[in-house]
Design a protein around this motif. Structure first.
Motif, PDB file in Angstrom:
ATOM      1  N   TYR A  57       0.868  -1.146   0.110  1.00  0.00           N
ATOM      2  CA  TYR A  57       0.022  -0.031  -0.193  1.00  0.00           C
ATOM      3  C   TYR A  57       0.866   1.359  -0.033  1.00  0.00           C
ATOM      4  O   TYR A  57       1.944   1.181   0.321  1.00  0.00           O
ATOM      5  CB  TYR A  57      -1.031  -0.046   1.147  1.00  0.00           C
ATOM      6  CG  TYR A  57      -0.365  -0.219   2.590  1.00  0.00           C
ATOM      7  CD1 TYR A  57       0.085   1.042   3.199  1.00  0.00           C
ATOM      8  CD2 TYR A  57      -0.092  -1.591   3.063  1.00  0.00           C
ATOM      9  CE1 TYR A  57       0.669   0.574   4.403  1.00  0.00           C
ATOM     10  CE2 TYR A  57       0.421  -1.705   4.344  1.00  0.00           C
ATOM     11  CZ  TYR A  57       0.762  -0.613   5.271  1.00  0.00           C
ATOM     12  OH  TYR A  57       1.399  -0.765   6.362  1.00  0.00           O
ATOM     13  N   ILE A  58       0.084   2.600  -0.311  1.00  0.00           N
ATOM     14  CA  ILE A  58       0.767   3.648  -0.657  1.00  0.00           C
ATOM     15  C   ILE A  58       0.448   4.442   0.554  1.00  0.00           C
ATOM     16  O   ILE A  58      -0.780   4.597   0.845  1.00  0.00           O
ATOM     17  CB  ILE A  58       0.900   4.148  -1.769  1.00  0.00           C
ATOM     18  CG1 ILE A  58       0.876   3.368  -2.937  1.00  0.00           C
ATOM     19  CG2 ILE A  58       1.379   5.571  -1.973  1.00  0.00           C
ATOM     20  CD1 ILE A  58       0.579   3.898  -4.368  1.00  0.00           C
ATOM     21  N   LEU A  59       1.585   5.061   1.329  1.00  0.00           N
ATOM     22  CA  LEU A  59       1.007   6.077   2.357  1.00  0.00           C
ATOM     23  C   LEU A  59       0.907   7.387   2.014  1.00  0.00           C
ATOM     24  O   LEU A  59       1.293   7.695   0.688  1.00  0.00           O
ATOM     25  CB  LEU A  59       2.329   5.896   3.555  1.00  0.00           C
ATOM     26  CG  LEU A  59       2.589   4.815   4.359  1.00  0.00           C
ATOM     27  CD1 LEU A  59       3.884   5.143   4.904  1.00  0.00           C
ATOM     28  CD2 LEU A  59       1.435   4.475   5.117  1.00  0.00           C
ATOM     29  N   PRO A  60       0.416   8.237   2.427  1.00  0.00           N
ATOM     30  CA  PRO A  60       0.092   9.591   1.759  1.00  0.00           C
ATOM     31  C   PRO A  60       1.319  10.356   1.445  1.00  0.00           C
ATOM     32  O   PRO A  60       1.529  11.201   0.773  1.00  0.00           O
ATOM     33  CB  PRO A  60      -0.562  10.173   3.090  1.00  0.00           C
ATOM     34  CG  PRO A  60      -1.298   9.553   3.996  1.00  0.00           C
ATOM     35  CD  PRO A  60      -0.578   8.092   3.721  1.00  0.00           C
ATOM     36  N   SER A  61       2.461   9.944   2.153  1.00  0.00           N
ATOM     37  CA  SER A  61       3.722  10.544   1.837  1.00  0.00           C
ATOM     38  C   SER A  61       4.238   9.957   0.392  1.00  0.00           C
ATOM     39  O   SER A  61       5.347  10.476  -0.095  1.00  0.00           O
ATOM     40  CB  SER A  61       4.648  10.269   2.901  1.00  0.00           C
ATOM     41  OG  SER A  61       5.156   8.767   3.024  1.00  0.00           O
ATOM     42  N   GLY A  62       3.713   9.146  -0.012  1.00  0.00           N
ATOM     43  CA  GLY A  62       4.035   8.439  -1.389  1.00  0.00           C
ATOM     44  C   GLY A  62       4.958   7.238  -1.060  1.00  0.00           C
ATOM     45  O   GLY A  62       5.386   6.588  -2.040  1.00  0.00           O
ATOM     46  N   LYS A  63       5.275   6.782   0.140  1.00  0.00           N
ATOM     47  CA  LYS A  63       6.088   5.615   0.379  1.00  0.00           C
ATOM     48  C   LYS A  63       5.292   4.613   0.245  1.00  0.00           C
ATOM     49  O   LYS A  63       4.054   4.345   0.866  1.00  0.00           O
ATOM     50  CB  LYS A  63       6.654   5.951   1.959  1.00  0.00           C
ATOM     51  CG  LYS A  63       7.422   4.582   2.198  1.00  0.00           C
ATOM     52  CD  LYS A  63       8.129   4.680   3.480  1.00  0.00           C
ATOM     53  CE  LYS A  63       8.823   3.519   4.059  1.00  0.00           C
ATOM     54  NZ  LYS A  63       9.319   3.649   5.412  1.00  0.00           N
ATOM     55  N   ILE A  95      -4.411   0.377  -0.961  1.00  0.00           N
ATOM     56  CA  ILE A  95      -3.828  -1.001  -1.510  1.00  0.00           C
ATOM     57  C   ILE A  95      -3.449  -1.039  -2.844  1.00  0.00           C
ATOM     58  O   ILE A  95      -4.630  -0.825  -3.586  1.00  0.00           O
ATOM     59  CB  ILE A  95      -4.581  -2.108  -0.947  1.00  0.00           C
ATOM     60  CG1 ILE A  95      -4.518  -1.817   0.720  1.00  0.00           C
ATOM     61  CG2 ILE A  95      -3.907  -3.463  -1.285  1.00  0.00           C
ATOM     62  CD1 ILE A  95      -5.496  -2.870   1.335  1.00  0.00           C
ATOM     63  N   ILE A  96      -2.452  -1.078  -3.448  1.00  0.00           N
ATOM     64  CA  ILE A  96      -2.218  -1.429  -4.662  1.00  0.00           C
ATOM     65  C   ILE A  96      -1.803  -2.721  -5.297  1.00  0.00           C
ATOM     66  O   ILE A  96      -1.808  -3.310  -6.395  1.00  0.00           O
ATOM     67  CB  ILE A  96      -1.140  -0.442  -5.335  1.00  0.00           C
ATOM     68  CG1 ILE A  96       0.150  -0.932  -4.619  1.00  0.00           C
ATOM     69  CG2 ILE A  96      -1.584   1.009  -5.332  1.00  0.00           C
ATOM     70  CD1 ILE A  96       1.326  -0.405  -5.483  1.00  0.00           C
ATOM     71  N   GLY A  97      -1.536  -3.704  -4.325  1.00  0.00           N
ATOM     72  CA  GLY A  97      -0.976  -5.319  -4.602  1.00  0.00           C
ATOM     73  C   GLY A  97      -1.033  -5.915  -3.525  1.00  0.00           C
ATOM     74  O   GLY A  97      -1.419  -5.712  -2.168  1.00  0.00           O
ATOM     75  N   LYS A  98      -0.948  -7.253  -3.634  1.00  0.00           N
ATOM     76  CA  LYS A  98      -0.876  -8.464  -2.701  1.00  0.00           C
ATOM     77  C   LYS A  98       0.404  -9.235  -2.837  1.00  0.00           C
ATOM     78  O   LYS A  98       0.466  -9.607  -3.979  1.00  0.00           O
ATOM     79  CB  LYS A  98      -2.431  -8.988  -2.716  1.00  0.00           C
ATOM     80  CG  LYS A  98      -2.347 -10.175  -1.708  1.00  0.00           C
ATOM     81  CD  LYS A  98      -3.672 -10.885  -1.806  1.00  0.00           C
ATOM     82  CE  LYS A  98      -3.581 -12.144  -1.177  1.00  0.00           C
ATOM     83  NZ  LYS A  98      -4.756 -13.190  -1.502  1.00  0.00           N
TER      84      LYS A  98
END
Length: 156
Positions: A57-63, A95-98
């Protein structure tokens, strides 16, 4: 997971090919997955995550982050890294992947859907969350001693 500089390529790979394969960066999923040693295989998620799944998943910071689901709710997940104690609240839109598999030390293939040893590890490791601090201390102390010895040897 990988630094935010590499993160765009992860998202692009998942959008274009439905799969991303690469080395991890960081220690938050140890002892299962090790920094720059294990190759992960991540696919686009099909539906919602389940307990014990490992989403990317991607945090708001882009990490980009890859941690384990420990609880599932209607509108979010409670997630924590295997080498951490802090819980995170993650929503489906982050979430972008698993994670579906990985190569341990670049050699041994572990399929997270079928490997019984992995499934047992997941259940035990999540159950140990309340006492994880005490489980991880000896490993961290040993790791520090090992690094100190290696530095002394290199200087020697």
């Amino acid at each position: 997971m990988n630094n935010s500089g590499d993160a765009k390529s992860i998202k692009e790979a998942l959008e274009q090919n439905g799969i991303y394969t690469g080395l991890t960066s960081g220690t938050s999923m140890e002892p299962l997955i090790h920094h720059q040693r294990d190759t992960v295989i991540v696919v686009k998620p099909k539906g919602r995550m389940e307990k014990y799944d490992i989403p990317v998943y991607i945090l708001p910071s882009g990490k980009y982050v890859m941690h384990r689901v420990i609880e599932v709710y209607d509108d979010h997940y409670l997630i924590v890294g295997d080498n951490l104690r802090n819980r995170e609240y993650v929503t489906d839109d982050m979430i972008i992947g698993k994670l579906v598999a990985f190569y341990k030390n670049g050699r041994r293939y572990i399929d997270l859907e079928t490997n019984k040893g992995y499934k047992l590890y997941s259940k035990i490791w999540v159950a140990l969350l309340p006492v994880r601090f005490f489980v991880l201390i000896p490993n961290r102390v040993f790791g520090r001693i090992k690094r100190l010895i290696n530095r002394i040897i290199k200087r020697g």
